[in-house]
Write an enzyme that holds these catalytic residues in place. Structure first.
Site, PDB file in Angstrom:
ATOM      1  N   HIS A 313       0.853  -1.181   0.000  1.00 56.83           N
ATOM      2  CA  HIS A 313       0.000   0.000   0.000  1.00 56.83           C
ATOM      3  C   HIS A 313       0.887   1.228   0.000  1.00 56.83           C
ATOM      4  CE1 HIS A 313      -3.213   2.775   1.129  1.00 56.83           C
ATOM      5  NE2 HIS A 313      -4.034   1.823   0.704  1.00 56.83           N
ATOM      6  N   ASP A 371      -7.878  -5.695   0.367  1.00 58.57           N
ATOM      7  CA  ASP A 371      -8.354  -6.523  -0.739  1.00 58.57           C
ATOM      8  C   ASP A 371      -7.930  -7.975  -0.635  1.00 58.57           C
ATOM      9  OD1 ASP A 371      -9.708  -4.498  -2.073  1.00 58.57           O
ATOM     10  OD2 ASP A 371      -7.837  -3.707  -2.852  1.00 58.57           O
TER      11      ASP A 371
HETATM   12  N1  CMC Z   1       3.976  -7.539  -4.801  1.00 60.07           N
HETATM   13  C1  CMC Z   1       5.312  -7.526  -5.014  1.00 60.07           C
HETATM   14  N2  CMC Z   1       6.092  -6.451  -4.897  1.00 60.07           N
HETATM   15  C2  CMC Z   1       5.505  -5.315  -4.537  1.00 60.07           C
HETATM   16  C3  CMC Z   1       4.111  -5.243  -4.303  1.00 60.07           C
HETATM   17  C4  CMC Z   1       3.339  -6.399  -4.436  1.00 60.07           C
HETATM   18  N3  CMC Z   1       2.025  -6.391  -4.229  1.00 60.07           N
HETATM   19  N4  CMC Z   1       3.791  -3.972  -3.968  1.00 60.07           N
HETATM   20  C5  CMC Z   1       4.926  -3.281  -3.996  1.00 60.07           C
HETATM   21  N5  CMC Z   1       5.967  -4.089  -4.333  1.00 60.07           N
HETATM   22  C6  CMC Z   1       7.394  -3.715  -4.409  1.00 60.07           C
HETATM   23  C7  CMC Z   1       7.703  -2.958  -5.696  1.00 60.07           C
HETATM   24  O1  CMC Z   1       8.101  -3.832  -6.716  1.00 60.07           O
HETATM   25  C8  CMC Z   1       8.802  -2.035  -5.243  1.00 60.07           C
HETATM   26  O2  CMC Z   1       9.965  -2.792  -5.163  1.00 60.07           O
HETATM   27  P1  CMC Z   1      11.412  -2.107  -5.543  1.00 60.07           P
HETATM   28  O3  CMC Z   1      11.610  -1.035  -4.507  1.00 60.07           O
HETATM   29  O4  CMC Z   1      12.381  -3.215  -5.452  1.00 60.07           O
HETATM   30  O5  CMC Z   1      11.248  -1.554  -6.933  1.00 60.07           O
HETATM   31  C9  CMC Z   1       8.403  -1.674  -3.807  1.00 60.07           C
HETATM   32  O6  CMC Z   1       7.628  -2.798  -3.338  1.00 60.07           O
HETATM   33  C10 CMC Z   1       7.586  -0.395  -3.684  1.00 60.07           C
HETATM   34  O7  CMC Z   1       6.447  -0.533  -4.548  1.00 60.07           O
HETATM   35  P2  CMC Z   1       5.793   0.638  -5.377  1.00 60.07           P
HETATM   36  O8  CMC Z   1       5.027   0.066  -6.513  1.00 60.07           O
HETATM   37  O9  CMC Z   1       6.847   1.658  -5.686  1.00 60.07           O
HETATM   38  O10 CMC Z   1       4.815   1.234  -4.280  1.00 60.07           O
HETATM   39  P3  CMC Z   1       3.560   2.145  -4.531  1.00 60.07           P
HETATM   40  O11 CMC Z   1       3.296   2.843  -3.261  1.00 60.07           O
HETATM   41  O12 CMC Z   1       3.730   2.964  -5.758  1.00 60.07           O
HETATM   42  O13 CMC Z   1       2.395   1.080  -4.850  1.00 60.07           O
HETATM   43  C11 CMC Z   1       0.534  -0.355  -4.649  1.00 60.07           C
HETATM   44  C12 CMC Z   1       1.373   0.742  -3.978  1.00 60.07           C
HETATM   45  C13 CMC Z   1      -0.706  -0.618  -3.785  1.00 60.07           C
HETATM   46  C14 CMC Z   1       0.077   0.114  -6.046  1.00 60.07           C
HETATM   47  C15 CMC Z   1       1.395  -1.632  -4.779  1.00 60.07           C
HETATM   48  O14 CMC Z   1       1.792  -2.080  -3.501  1.00 60.07           O
HETATM   49  C16 CMC Z   1       0.665  -2.738  -5.532  1.00 60.07           C
HETATM   50  O15 CMC Z   1       0.697  -2.771  -6.770  1.00 60.07           O
HETATM   51  N6  CMC Z   1       0.011  -3.705  -4.775  1.00 60.07           N
HETATM   52  C17 CMC Z   1      -0.789  -4.715  -5.408  1.00 60.07           C
HETATM   53  C18 CMC Z   1      -2.126  -4.152  -5.821  1.00 60.07           C
HETATM   54  C19 CMC Z   1      -3.040  -3.934  -4.627  1.00 60.07           C
HETATM   55  O16 CMC Z   1      -3.204  -4.817  -3.800  1.00 60.07           O
HETATM   56  N7  CMC Z   1      -3.665  -2.759  -4.594  1.00 60.07           N
HETATM   57  C20 CMC Z   1      -4.676  -2.441  -3.575  1.00 60.07           C
HETATM   58  C21 CMC Z   1      -4.293  -1.306  -2.713  1.00 60.07           C
HETATM   59  S1  CMC Z   1      -5.367  -1.212  -1.285  1.00 60.07           S
HETATM   60  C22 CMC Z   1      -6.909  -0.812  -1.904  1.00 60.07           C
HETATM   61  C23 CMC Z   1      -6.992   0.554  -2.430  1.00 60.07           C
HETATM   62  O17 CMC Z   1      -6.686   1.507  -1.719  1.00 60.07           O
HETATM   63  O18 CMC Z   1      -7.402   0.686  -3.597  1.00 60.07           O
END
Ligand code: CMC
Length: 431
Positions: A313, A371
């Protein structure tokens, strides 16, 4: 605004004069540096495309402490609201700032209940869609289409219009979601029934038929109500910011909420519950719990682009408090339905355990989000996977409206208009 005694000083290595920036304090959470005059003073913009360090507004609705894993609506912890209040109490709280007393509660419940029917003509509008359309495609259209049916509540600058459109949206979303579902099935729509609770009425409109009486199961009713509470608001997330930006142009409330529905659809946001359940089903098809290690290895492989859906998140760097409550609800629903041995639940728990112990997830502070378990609960209730994000949209509608009305009610609000760092071609002439 509560101005801090501390000031920020911005200095430049090229000898340009320093700029002093005011700092404001919230009631809790990080302070903010006011950069509104920065462009006028320095001819420079700030650069923060993903809003990693930018507060886009002031708000008194929802507070998240991502490190603690704390979520407050109007100051009340989500755990207490989930335990002691129902969804409509929560709606009242989000919209008006306080929990209702007994009379206010009765009036509000009555008001919402009396607005659950939709204009009959909307059935014909719905018929224009393909029956196999994704429910979020249908909902985006239906919610936007409400502005074509309810002309007397489309002036966003009129407080009465805002109030009526708020009640209409909250009351009619369950009816629209259920209609979208029934349309896909080819079953007759079920009209709302006013002696049922908000969640009970939704269950009946979804799963009842005109052929027989529908008995609402109180455990499923409570579980659904809790899903609604947990999804009701979440501060300045992507869809809420979309609603605020869209509404900042002065467009009508139905159009602004439709923009929120469209944004929520994406798999990085509300679409994650659908994606999480699809992921669990894929792992189950590959061999279930025995294949968890292999799947986690794929998630960790930087070349694979596979993510553990329902994990991670932008704000929570700890266990999402909603995920804990959802796991609890999951246990209750599966027990009620005799599905304690549900293989997907066992798989989710195995996946969670491995991920929480794995260095990759620990270092990046990736924990289950709301989720991760909500899909299992919804699937057990009988809600099809494709409708999961529609349920999220139904529940989040109140948050979007509360945030939109908070913005419009602020006399100082301005149309949202971000700037850019231009990296395209400089001026050139057509040959
Ligand atoms: N699985 C594997 N790796 C992950 C995941 C995941 N679900 N989420 C983040 N990472 C890794 C990402 O690859 C990155 O690694 P590195 O630093 O080595 O490049 C690091 O963690 C930081 O991730 P980010 O994508 O830069 O973080 P963000 O804050 O931009 O993304 C997120 C947040 C929710 C989009 C992401 O965690 C994600 O895609 N999660 C899966 C989708 C999900 O469950 N979304 C629902 C969010 S809660 C409901 C809502 O509010 O809508």
């Amino acid at each position: 605004m509560n101005v801090s005694d501390t000031k920020a000083n911005l200095s430049f290595s090229n000898g340009s004069p320093d700029v002093e920036l005011p700092i404001y304090k919230g009631t809790i959470g990080p302070d903010v540096i006011d950069i509104r005059k920065l462009y006028a003073q320095t001819d420079m913009f700030t650069f923060d495309p993903g809003f990693m360090s930018t507060a886009a507004c002031e708000s008194s609705i929802t507070y998240i402490d991502g490190d603690k894993g704390e979520l407050l609506y109007r100051g009340y912890p989500i755990e207490q609201l989930a335990e002691k209040c129902d969804y409509l109490d929560t709606c009242y709280l989000l919209l008006k700032g306080e929990l209702p007393d007994a009379n206010q509660r009765e009036d509000f419940h009555k008001l919402v209940t009396q607005h659950t029917m939709v204009n009959e003509q909307m059935q014909f509008f719905l018929r224009g869609f393909r029956r196999d359309a994704h429910p979020m495609a249908v909902l985006t259209g239906l919610v936007g289409g409400m502005s074509a049916f309810y002309h007397d509540s489309t002036d966003i600058h009129n407080p009465q219009h805002r109030e009526i459109s708020a009640i209409r949206l909250i009351a009619k979303m369950p009816t629209l979601v259920a209609m979208a579902y029934k349309y896909g099935l080819g079953q007759p729509y079920m009209y709302p029934q006013n002696n049922l609770s908000y969640a009970g009425n939704f269950l009946r409109m979804m799963f009842g038929t005109p052929c027989e009486e529908y008995q609402v199961n109180p455990v499923l009713e409570k579980a659904l109500d809790r899903i609604f509470i947990l999804h009701a608001d979440h501060e300045q997330n992507a869809s809420t910011s979309t609603v605020r930006l869209c509404g900042s142009s002065g467009t009508n409330p139905f159009a602004a909420i439709a923009a929120g529905v469209a944004c929520l659809w994406g798999p990085a946001h509300g679409g994650a519950n659908e994606a999480a359940l699809n992921m669990l089903e894929d792992i189950q098809a590959m061999g279930g719990v025995a294949k968890v290690g292999e799947f986690v290895a794929k998630v960790k492989d930087k070349n694979s682009s596979v993510r553990l859906m329902g994990f991670g998140h932008r704000v929570y760097k700890n266990y999402d408090p909603r995920a804990k409550l959802m796991q609890h609800t999951c246990n209750e629903v599966l027990a009620e339905l005799g599905l304690e041995k549900d293989p997907l639940f066992a798989l989710a728990k195995a996946l969670e355990k491995i991920a929480l112990e794995d260095d990759y997830f620990v270092q990046r502070k990736l924990y289950p989000n709301v989720d991760f378990y909500s899909g299992i609960v919804q699937r057990a209730i009988g809600i099809p996977v494709k409708l999961f994000t529609g349920i999220f949209a139904l529940a989040r509608t109140v948050g979007w409206i509360a945030q939109l009305n908070e913005m419009i009610g602020d006399p100082d609000y301005k149309i949202g208009r971000p700037r850019q760092l231009y990296i395209g071609s400089t001026r050139r002439d057509v040959a």
